[in-house]
Design a protein around this motif. Structure first.
Motif: not given
Length: 91
Positions: A7-23
């Motif tokens: 999956a391609e990372v399209i956004a890091i919504p909050d750099p302080g949280e271990p989450r990424a938006r992927v497609a």
């Protein structure tokens, strides 16, 4: 069947949280990046996703090869994985 899918990372919504938006094939989801805490992920990076977790960072060439290999397995394997990804939710 449950696969690790590129999956391609399209956004890091909050750099302080271990989450990424992927497609994956046009389907966008938020995934957990806890397992990549030492990596600095950025939009445009590729990750291998399994059950809502980014397991590892991979390069674009490896992502393309992996997606091609999955599609060669035939049937609806990739479609099933994308459908499962579409239904998953990571908060």
């Amino acid at each position: 069947m449950c696969l690790g899918v590129p999956a391609e990372v399209i956004a890091i919504p909050d750099p302080g949280e271990p989450r990424a938006r992927v497609a994956i094939s046009g389907v966008e989801r938020t995934v957990a990046t806890d397992l990549l805490a030492d990596e600095e992920l950025r939009p445009g990076d590729w990750v291998l996703v399994h059950v809502g977790f980014a397991l590892s960072r991979i390069d674009a060439e490896e992502a393309a090869i992996t997606l091609e290999q999955i599609s060669r397995l035939g049937g609806t394997i990739l479609d099933d994985e994308i459908a499962s990804f579409r239904r998953s939710v990571i908060e």
